[in-house]
Design a protein around this motif. Sequence first.
Motif, PDB file in Angstrom:
ATOM      1  N   LYS A 146       0.827  -1.211   0.000  1.00 50.77           N
ATOM      2  CA  LYS A 146       0.000   0.000   0.000  1.00 50.77           C
ATOM      3  C   LYS A 146       0.858   1.257   0.000  1.00 50.77           C
ATOM      4  O   LYS A 146       0.538   2.241  -0.659  1.00 50.77           O
TER       5      LYS A 146
ATOM      6  N   THR B 105       0.923   3.961  -3.066  1.00 52.38           N
ATOM      7  CA  THR B 105       0.582   5.358  -2.797  1.00 52.38           C
ATOM      8  C   THR B 105       1.662   6.301  -3.313  1.00 52.38           C
ATOM      9  O   THR B 105       1.364   7.349  -3.900  1.00 52.38           O
TER      10      THR B 105
ATOM     11  N   ALA C 165       1.276   6.479  -7.024  1.00 48.68           N
ATOM     12  CA  ALA C 165       0.074   7.227  -7.403  1.00 48.68           C
ATOM     13  C   ALA C 165       0.274   8.734  -7.254  1.00 48.68           C
ATOM     14  O   ALA C 165      -0.202   9.520  -8.080  1.00 48.68           O
ATOM     15  N   ILE C 166       1.002   9.154  -6.234  1.00 48.00           N
ATOM     16  CA  ILE C 166       1.170  10.581  -5.968  1.00 48.00           C
ATOM     17  C   ILE C 166       2.273  11.201  -6.822  1.00 48.00           C
ATOM     18  O   ILE C 166       2.117  12.301  -7.361  1.00 48.00           O
TER      19      ILE C 166
END
Length: 207
Positions: free
Chosen positions: A34, A38, A41-42
């Motif tokens: 996770k 993340t 994704a950012i």
Amino acid sequence: MTVALWILAYGVTANFMDEYVRIAKSIAMMSLKKFVATVVAIFSEEYLRSPNNEDIAKLLAHGQNRGFPSMSGSIDCMHWKWKNCPAAWKGMYCGHIREPTIILEAVASYDLWICHSFFGLPRSNNDINVLERSHIFFELAQGRTPTVNYSINGHDYTMGYYLANGIYPKWLTFVKTILAPLGQKRKLFAKAQEAYMKDVERAFGVL
């Protein structure tokens, strides 16, 4: 967060986290996945990619302002200590300091953006060996790099270049300093080149 950072920073196994923070292996792996998802994704849209035409134009403009027209950044290699290197591989990954390290080749810009990286070769290689295996000029070889035009000392050039240290070959894509420069003009050039080469050194320092 603690589990993910420990696994990434120290290269420990998920089982190790059970002894340190009392978290099972399955939860540690889920937390790590996770966390990485993340980060991607950012940051992937802006940082985890190759430079686009807009980025390249910005880099070239900044190089022009610093006195190096069509400069794309500074290139160099660093040795990353491999704490958990397997015993069977230490001979290949050790050098004169007797500690196993992995070589990272990177190109960094003035704002510490690493726009190229090639990681994984053992310490037994030097910068030239790394360059020969790197994919840094893949786009250039495929003819997909943006065309740039500039003139220096009456010679016209149509490709960008990187600032590099003395070990790199005498290619049009590298601009190296002048060893033992004689005369004010050569001393000024060597001082400017060595000053801007510190972009990649600063990036290594941050890492």
